[in-house]
Each structure stands twice: as structure tokens, then as C-alpha cells.
Design a protein around this motif. Structure first.
Motif, PDB file in Angstrom:
ATOM      1  N   ASN A  44       0.826  -1.206   0.000  1.00 26.44           N
ATOM      2  CA  ASN A  44       0.000   0.000   0.000  1.00 26.44           C
ATOM      3  C   ASN A  44       0.861   1.257   0.000  1.00 26.44           C
ATOM      4  N   ARG A  90      -2.819  -1.938  12.549  1.00 29.70           N
ATOM      5  CA  ARG A  90      -3.724  -2.184  11.414  1.00 29.70           C
ATOM      6  C   ARG A  90      -5.089  -2.630  11.911  1.00 29.70           C
ATOM      7  N   ASP A  91      -5.100  -3.489  12.916  1.00 24.81           N
ATOM      8  CA  ASP A  91      -6.363  -3.983  13.464  1.00 24.81           C
ATOM      9  C   ASP A  91      -7.184  -2.848  14.078  1.00 24.81           C
ATOM     10  N   LEU A  92      -6.496  -1.843  14.605  1.00 23.14           N
ATOM     11  CA  LEU A  92      -7.158  -0.679  15.211  1.00 23.14           C
ATOM     12  C   LEU A  92      -7.408   0.431  14.196  1.00 23.14           C
ATOM     13  N   ASN A  93      -7.013   0.187  12.949  1.00 25.81           N
ATOM     14  CA  ASN A  93      -7.136   1.184  11.888  1.00 25.81           C
ATOM     15  C   ASN A  93      -6.371   2.468  12.215  1.00 25.81           C
ATOM     16  N   GLU A  94      -5.184   2.300  12.810  1.00 22.74           N
ATOM     17  CA  GLU A  94      -4.312   3.429  13.133  1.00 22.74           C
ATOM     18  C   GLU A  94      -3.111   3.442  12.185  1.00 22.74           C
ATOM     19  N   ASN A 108       0.312   3.073  10.556  1.00 22.25           N
ATOM     20  CA  ASN A 108       1.490   2.228  10.813  1.00 22.25           C
ATOM     21  C   ASN A 108       2.590   2.411   9.765  1.00 22.25           C
ATOM     22  N   SER A 134      -0.278   6.144   6.269  1.00 22.90           N
ATOM     23  CA  SER A 134      -1.302   5.160   5.943  1.00 22.90           C
ATOM     24  C   SER A 134      -1.375   4.052   6.984  1.00 22.90           C
ATOM     25  N   CYS A 135      -2.458   3.312   6.901  1.00 24.83           N
ATOM     26  CA  CYS A 135      -2.663   2.114   7.719  1.00 24.83           C
ATOM     27  C   CYS A 135      -2.601   0.934   6.763  1.00 24.83           C
ATOM     28  N   SER A 136      -1.486   0.204   6.795  1.00 23.47           N
ATOM     29  CA  SER A 136      -1.242  -0.832   5.793  1.00 23.47           C
ATOM     30  C   SER A 136      -1.343  -2.233   6.377  1.00 23.47           C
TER      31      SER A 136
END
Length: 361
Positions: A136, A334-338, A340, A352-354
Motif C-alpha cells: 500500500n 492495522r487492526d485498530l485502523n491506526e 502504521n 497510511s494504515c497498511s
């Protein structure tokens, strides 16, 4: 009534460019008042057999259909290793975060590719999987590397510099409230290549290198490589090493001891140059990765950086498993949509959150 602290229980998988093997780290993460903490609970290192190592090394030359088939096969292999690890240690796991094994890394043409199919891992070990962390960022115009700096910032922020000495050396530091990070030079990729000339996998502790002397012609050729003058963001892959470095090594008529000794000085010079050019004196430099166990390399670095930076060598667990730990942490983010992936590190158009999520079938 206070809400119980959520503990994320994640397995991180890392296979690096030095082809040492697969690192598995079962980690716990907690967040308290915006500050993350971690513990590494269980670990395993699984060495690749000589045959499997050659297979991984030669993936770059496979035709497309065979590469995609091996991508799936390697995913099953990773899933089997995870299943064994969970069973052996009787673990409760939220999900698996896998880096995969890099075959192609050419961000200048929009390409980065890691094998180890997430769906095959998930199906084989019956666990949710997050993987493909680099693609991404490359799609957003970034280098897709290095990715570890988000963990350096949030988990190891008390150090001025975080230096990883793996197949490639990379560095991470804060500059004007931005995280800066990039690949510096080949390390074990280069040293291990030279060791193969005397049928060794690696030079334990740098003992062979320590007996040599500098070949100044070769040292000058290595130090003159164009990559070192490029501005960051920048990153290295095996293709670059193959194209630019191997010819210098093969063109050197000298003993293995002297070529190793020269290469160590080259690596130390490039790392020291970066640190001297970026930060004030007296800073703390955390060193992890397999190269942290190369006593001659560390001794040479200490000499290069005397009065400039204090070298910190952490526990063996952190040296060996920091990358697996941080990919586990990237999975949590990523699981928290933060965020990374940091654009200040990779040069992407935005943070981005990849990572791609796979569920077992």
C-alpha cells in the motif's frame, strides 16, 4: 467502573534478506494513556535448510506461475510453523502478523513483493492473519521501507537512534518531530556472501574479519557507490546488491580475511557518516539485528563513533526478535485502523494504515 486494560496477544513472523531463517515472536501489547508497552512472551527461530535457503534465494529468477505457486507453498509452510509454535506453547492468540519473505523490492518502478500467502497461512494454522504491509505504501508513491520506524517511535522512543544490522543496515531517528529512516548499506548480505567462498554460512563474531587488513582499493570502490550520495527516503534490496556490489567483491584479488575486514570497515564508515551528519554528540544508539553479535563490527563502529554516540547493545531477545515484535505491533495498529506507515520515512504521499487481513476458511 474502570474498563479492563486490553492486552493484544499477537504472533509476529519475520524472514529477512540475510536468509537466516524464520523468527517467531509471541508478544503482548497494552496501551495506557496513549503510551504503548510490550513484552515478548515466547520466541522461536527456525533455520532454513540449505535447500530451502537456495529455493528462497532463487525465487527472484522463477517464472511467474512458479513464483505464485511457491508464494502459496511458503504460506502453507509458515502456517505449519505457527501451528506447531501455538501448540507447543499452548498459546492464546488474537492473530498472526506476517512480514513474508521479500522477493522483489524495486519501489522506483512501483514494485515490492513478499511471498507467503496470507490466506494459506490463515487456513493452515486456523488463525486470522494480517500481512502484505509494504504494498500500500508503494502504491502511495513510497519506498515501502523501512517499516520498523513506527515501532521505533512508539516502543523504543527513549533512544536517539535505532540501528538494525540485518541483511541490510537501516536507521531510524526523530528530526524536527518527524521520524526519519532509511537503509544505509548491505551488512550480512555482503558478509555472508563473502563467507560462502570458504564454505561458511557466516563469520561468527567477526573473528575471521578481525584477522584481515584493509584493501583500500576495494574500500574506495565500495564507498564510492552512488546509493550513498542519494537523499532519503531510500531503500535497498538484493537486486541492488547483485547489480552493484558483487562485481566489486568478485573483482578483488585478495584473501577472504582481507575482503571481510575491508567490508566491515565499509559498513562502519557508512553508518558513522550518517550519524555524524544527523545528530549532536553524546547520543544513544540502540543496535539490534544479527550484526549486533558481530563483535568486530561493533568494535569498529565504537571506534568510528567514539565521543559521537554511545552504543547500546540490548538483550539477546531484543537483538534477535525486534523486527518480529514490530511487525506484530504493526498488525495491532492495522487492526485498530491506526497509522502504521509514516510518509516522512517512506516518501509516500500520505501516512497510511497498511496490511491485508485474511480469515481462515
Amino acid at each position: 467502573m474502570s474498563i479492563p486494560q486490553k492486552t493484544y496477544k499477537i504472533i509476529g513472523l519475520m524472514s529477512g534478506t540475510s536468509l537466516d531463517g524464520l523468527d517467531i515472536a509471541y508478544c503482548h501489547f497494552e496501551k495506557n494513556n496513549k503510551t504503548w508497552s510490550f513484552s515478548i512472551e515466547k520466541t522461536a527461530s527456525i533455520n532454513y535448510t540449505s535447500a530451502y535457503k537456495e529455493k528462497l534465494k532463487n525465487t527472484v529468477n522463477l517464472e511467474a506461475s512458479k513464483l505464485l505457486a511457491f508464494h502459496n507453498e511458503y504460506g502453507n509452510w509458515l502456517g505449519d510453523r505457527v501451528k506447531e509454535f501455538i501448540h507447543k506453547n499452548n498459546l492464546e492468540v488474537d492473530f498472526i502478523a506476517s512480514h513474508g519473505h521479500t522477493v522483489f523490492h524495486q519501489p522506483e518502478i512501483g514494485l515490492t513483493y513478499q511471498i507467503g500467502s496470507g490466506q494459506h497461512i490463515a487456513n493452515t494454522c486456523s488463525q486470522k492473519v494480517i500481512c502484505n504491509f509494504r504494498a500500500n505504501d508503494v502504491a502511495l508513491g513510497g519506498q515501502g521501507a523501512p517499516l520498523v520506524p513506527i515501532g521505533d517511535r512508539l516502543l523504543f522512543g527513549n533512544y536517539d537512534f535505532c540501528l538494525n544490522l540485518g541483511g541490510i543496515s537501516n536507521i531510524s531517528f526523530e528530526n524536527n518531530d518527524k521520524r526519519i529512516a532509511y537503509d544505509i548499506s548491505p551488512v550480512n548480505m555482503l558478509l555472508n556472501y563473502i563467507c560462502k567462498k570458504i564454505n561458511l554460512e557466516y563469520d561468527e563474531g567477526g573473528k575471521i574479519a578481525a584477522t584481515g587488513t584493509i584493501n583500500y582499493n576495494t574500500l574506495n570502490q565500495l564507498n564510492a557507490l552512488a546509493y550513498y550520495k542519494l537523499p532519503y527516503p531510500k531503500s535497498l534490496g538484493y537486486e541492488w546488491f547483485e547489480k552493484n556490489v558483487i562485481s566489486i567483491i568478485e573483482g578483488t584479488e585478495d584473501t577472504v580475511q582481507n575482503i571481510l575486514h575491508t567490508s566491515i570497515h565499509h559498513i562502519a564508515t557508512q553508518i558513522a557518516t550518517v550519524i555524524k551528519n544527523t545528530q549532536k554528540r553524546g547520543t544513544q544508539l540502540l543496535i539490534t539485528g544479527g550484526g549486533a553479535k558481530n563483535d568486530f563490527l561493533i568494535e569498529t563502529l565504537r571506534h568510528e563513533l567514539q565521543s559521537v554516540a554511545k552504543i547500546i547493545i540490548p538483550s539477546t531477545q531484543i537483538i534477535d526478535f525486534k523486527e518480529a515484535l514490530i511487525f506484530a505491533f504493526m498488525g495491532v495498529l492495522r487492526d485498530l485502523n491506526e497509522i502504521n506507515c509514516l510518509k516522512s520515512v517512506t516518501g509516500a504521499s500520505k501516512n497510511s494504515c497498511s496490511g491485508v487481513v485474511y480469515y481462515p476458511s
